[in-house]
Every structure is written in C-alpha cells, then in structure tokens.
Design a protein around this motif. Structure first.
Motif, PDB file in Angstrom:
ATOM      1  N   ASN A 167       0.926  -1.129   0.007  1.00 42.06           N
ATOM      2  CA  ASN A 167      -0.021   0.034   0.000  1.00 42.06           C
ATOM      3  C   ASN A 167       0.925   1.170  -0.104  1.00 42.06           C
ATOM      4  OD1 ASN A 167      -1.799  -2.068   2.147  1.00 42.06           O
ATOM      5  ND2 ASN A 167      -2.842  -1.187   0.211  1.00 42.06           N
ATOM      6  N   HIS A 168       1.650   1.315   0.863  1.00 44.07           N
ATOM      7  CA  HIS A 168       2.500   2.569   1.296  1.00 44.07           C
ATOM      8  C   HIS A 168       3.507   2.815  -0.087  1.00 44.07           C
ATOM      9  CE1 HIS A 168       4.393   5.927   3.115  1.00 44.07           C
ATOM     10  NE2 HIS A 168       5.531   5.254   2.960  1.00 44.07           N
ATOM     11  N   ARG A 214       1.962   4.040  -3.521  1.00 43.27           N
ATOM     12  CA  ARG A 214       1.061   5.231  -3.321  1.00 43.27           C
ATOM     13  C   ARG A 214       2.101   6.662  -3.091  1.00 43.27           C
ATOM     14  NH1 ARG A 214      -4.420   4.841   0.587  1.00 43.27           N
ATOM     15  NH2 ARG A 214      -5.145   2.676  -0.505  1.00 43.27           N
ATOM     16  N   LYS A 215       3.343   6.431  -2.368  1.00 45.80           N
ATOM     17  CA  LYS A 215       4.274   7.286  -2.079  1.00 45.80           C
ATOM     18  C   LYS A 215       4.972   7.569  -3.521  1.00 45.80           C
ATOM     19  CE  LYS A 215       8.100   8.399   0.736  1.00 45.80           C
ATOM     20  NZ  LYS A 215       9.109   8.052   1.781  1.00 45.80           N
ATOM     21  N   PRO A 258       4.456   6.481  -7.377  1.00 46.67           N
ATOM     22  CA  PRO A 258       3.718   5.744  -8.438  1.00 46.67           C
ATOM     23  C   PRO A 258       4.466   4.911  -9.250  1.00 46.67           C
ATOM     24  CG  PRO A 258       2.772   8.114  -7.923  1.00 46.67           C
ATOM     25  CD  PRO A 258       4.192   7.807  -7.180  1.00 46.67           C
ATOM     26  N   ARG A 265       4.099   1.248  -9.228  1.00 48.65           N
ATOM     27  CA  ARG A 265       2.735   0.438  -9.842  1.00 48.65           C
ATOM     28  C   ARG A 265       3.446  -0.089 -11.310  1.00 48.65           C
ATOM     29  NH1 ARG A 265      -2.173   1.592  -8.014  1.00 48.65           N
ATOM     30  NH2 ARG A 265      -2.179   3.021  -6.139  1.00 48.65           N
ATOM     31  N   SER A 267      -5.328  -6.642  -3.022  1.00 46.80           N
ATOM     32  CA  SER A 267      -4.725  -5.611  -3.078  1.00 46.80           C
ATOM     33  C   SER A 267      -3.539  -5.693  -4.151  1.00 46.80           C
ATOM     34  CB  SER A 267      -4.074  -5.170  -1.923  1.00 46.80           C
ATOM     35  OG  SER A 267      -4.980  -4.659  -0.863  1.00 46.80           O
ATOM     36  N   ASP A 314      -0.433   8.661   5.381  1.00 48.85           N
ATOM     37  CA  ASP A 314       0.279   8.617   4.083  1.00 48.85           C
ATOM     38  C   ASP A 314      -0.001   7.668   3.513  1.00 48.85           C
ATOM     39  OD1 ASP A 314       1.449   6.666   5.608  1.00 48.85           O
ATOM     40  OD2 ASP A 314       3.502   7.581   5.360  1.00 48.85           O
ATOM     41  N   GLY A 315      -1.232   6.718   3.834  1.00 50.78           N
ATOM     42  CA  GLY A 315      -1.583   5.706   3.093  1.00 50.78           C
ATOM     43  C   GLY A 315      -1.082   4.160   3.570  1.00 50.78           C
TER      44      GLY A 315
END
Length: 385
Positions: free
Chosen positions: A124-125, A128-129, A131, A134, A157, A289-290
């Motif tokens: 997750n973190h 998101r922090k 990209p 991904r 996820s 911060d996710g």
C-alpha cells in the motif's frame, strides 16, 4: 535431495523481523535447503544461519547497489550469482515486493524460478508514495512465477496492482506454537485491568487511538487500569511525531502514573510481559500517508497463542487472524467509541476469558503454526519445480 532455495533480503536481520527468521527456519530440511543472500548482516548471534552470502563491509559492490537502487535499475550482484551457481539454487525467493523487482535480473540470468512475498508496507504505502512502483510491479508480475502474501485482503490488493489471480497465493506467517506456553487469564477483584500494547510507534499502529480508549475506559467507566507499551519510535520525523502524539494522549488522560513505557525489548521479554497482562490492544489503522499493515501484525498471532484475549480493528487482514466474538473483539479502524466498548465488555466479563483464550489458541494452532506453514511453503516450492 532437498530443493536448494535462496531467500533474498536487504539485511539479515533486524530484531523486529524475527517473523522472517521463523518462516525460513520452519522449512523442513529434508525437503528444502535454505540459503540467505543479502547485502548486509546484523544480529547473527540471534539469527544464526549456516548458509549466508553477504557483501563484504563497505565494499564497492555495496556502493554500486545503492546507486542502482537510486537509478531504478534491477540489481544483479556477483556474490549472489556465484552463490546461485555454486549451490545449484532452483528457486529465488525475494522477501518484500520491491526486492522482488530488484531481483528480476538475478532470477532471469540464472534461469531459475522466482517467488516474491509481500508483507504490507510494499503493498500500500510504497506504490502510493512513489507511483513508479505501480509500473514496476506490473512488469514484475509479468515475469515472476508466484506471488505470496499474508491474507485475502492483501491478495486482493495485489490483484488490483496487476498480479494475476492464478499466480497469487495466501501463505500465512506462523509462530512457534509448540514452544509458546498457553495460559488462561484471570483477574482478581482488586486488581487493575492490565493492558499490553507492543509495536514500533508508527501511525499505522494506531497507538493514540488505543491510549485514548484506555483513558476513557478509566475516566468514564471507572475501570482501574495498568497500561504497558513495548516499542519506540524510529529516528524518522514521522515516527518521532507519532511518539509525541502518543505521549500527549497519555498526558491528556492523566495516564502517565498508570503506564510503563519499556521501549524496544527482545522477543522473550514480550512473552514474559504477556503472561503478566490480561488484554492485548492492537488498534491498527491506515496512516495519513496511506501506509497500512497490508496483512496483520504478527504480535496478534503471538498473543493469541499465549491465551490472551485481544482487542484490535477490522484493518486489512486482521479479521482473518482474530475471529471477532470468539478470540477477541474487533472495532472499525479509528472508531474509539467501539474500542472503549470492547475493552469494557472484556473487563466486565472476565469469566469468559478462558473460553476466549482457548478459541484464539486453537485458531492459531490450525492456521498460524510455523511448523504447518513451513510444510505448506515447502509444498509450494515442490510443486513449482
């Protein structure tokens, strides 16, 4: 002949990563020969292993690897290639998703199977922090053979990040249940309710929520309490700020005189304290911060194995680890009213603690026993090759 498997991580091994040591230690040696490939070593007196391949201290290779990470280039360092060749490694198992991507060249050039396990921060973190991860993960999922994770929430996820459902499996972390003493909890009428919390002081652990709930339990419901916290903040600014929030909440509810702040402690000390407490409180939540647990804190597995009732949240895969209403009670993450109610319910019904503790122990024995999980992981390796 056992299958030679190389486990890769950045550093072997920090004191807070004993769960990784137990995971590898539990592999049946007649089936799997486990090797460790890392860049650096720590705490070898605690986490000794006969087959570790690390870079020499302050070597040029280490500096090169740091540069490659900054440039976003998958690593392929000579000492790892040499170990894989000399030990006839058949499977490369990367621990943490980002290291799975960094190991792509290593696995591909060696022509061996590649397994990656995600643990939470990397799910997750990190994407998101940054990209760019991904894209990197999608590239990695297209090349690796298997992706393992702690529970169904984390698995979903990973599928959302691009992993194929057919390559993604749940592999629970385990604890050494056979060597964890089971003890039902009881409380004398004149005894304070002894609540234990244990974790690094990061926002996803939800410690301010837990302290708030304990303060309200004491001041609004008149339950005498003793709170013990094991853990501390790392040197980062965010963690230091989280520690300040925790201490401010203790002061807000005037709990300092009822609270023991023990700092970081060895694994054995955690268990010694556990047997002196009635309830384990672990109020995990998504950080601003996710950052999330991704799966569930291993401490919830440990504490249930001892027979202690737990109060936690429905965050990530915690509902798989803690069976709500049987082995403990879960609140929506961030719901302090519910945390207070669950603590109060346990405090008022101590005659049910033995049943709750037994149910938790049975669940851990069945699904989170390191010996059983080691056999399951060995079976995954055998099927893969």
């Amino acid at each position: 002949m056992p299958i030679p498997v190389a486990h890769t991580c950045y550093r072997w091994l920090s004191l807070t990563e004993g769960w990784l040591y137990r995971q590898i230690q539990s592999l049946p040696p007649k089936q799997i020969e486990a090797h460790i490939i890392c860049e650096d070593t720590l705490n070898l007196d605690v986490f000794a292993w006969p087959r570790i391949y690390a870079l020499p201290a302050r070597s040029w290779q280490g500096e090169l690897l740091k540069l490659l990470r900054k440039l976003g280039i998958p690593r392929c360092f000579p000492h790892a290639k040499q170990a894989i060749q000399e030990q006839h490694i058949q499977i490369l198992h990367s621990h943490f998703g980002n290291y799975g991507w960094l190991d792509l060249n290593l696995a591909r050039q060696a022509g061996i199977k590649h397994v990656v396990t995600f643990y939470g921060w990397d799910v997750n973190h990190l994407p998101r922090k940054r990209p760019v991860w991904r894209t990197r993960y999608r590239d990695m999922f297209a090349q690796v053979d298997l992706v393992l994770c702690e529970g169904s929430h984390m698995r979903q996820s990973l599928v959302e990040l691009g992993a194929k459902p057919t390559q993604t499996y749940v592999q629970h972390l385990g604890v050494d249940v056979d060597n964890i003493h089971f003890q039902t909890r009881s409380r004398q009428s004149d005894e304070p309710l002894k609540i234990l919390m244990a974790a690094t002081f990061t926002a996803k652990k939800g410690f301010p929520d837990g302290v708030e709930a304990v303060g309200r339990l004491y001041h609004e419901h008149g339950i005498p309490i003793q709170l013990t916290m094991i853990g501390d903040a790392r040197a980062t600014q965010k963690d230091q700020q989280e520690k300040e929030r925790i201490l401010a909440t203790l002061d807000k509810w005037k709990l300092r005189s009822f609270t023991r702040l023990l700092g970081y402690q060895p694994y054995d000390t955690l268990f010694k304290e556990a047997y002196q407490h009635h309830i384990f409180l672990s109020p995990s939540r998504m950080a601003p911060d996710g950052d999330t647990e991704g799966g569930a804190p291993v401490s919830l597995i440990d504490m249930q194995a001892t027979g202690m009732p737990v109060v936690s949240t429905t965050h990530c895969d915690i509902p798989e680890v803690v069976q709500h209403g049987r082995a403990g009670f879960l609140s929506p993450e961030g719901d302090i009213d519910s945390l207070v109610q669950n603590l109060y319910q346990l405090a008022q019904n101590s005659h049910h603690w033995a049943d709750i503790g037994t149910a938790g122990r049975q669940h851990i024995e069945k699904e989170y026993n390191t010996r059983i999980q080691g056999q399951r992981l060995a079976a995954i390796y055998e099927e893969l090759v």
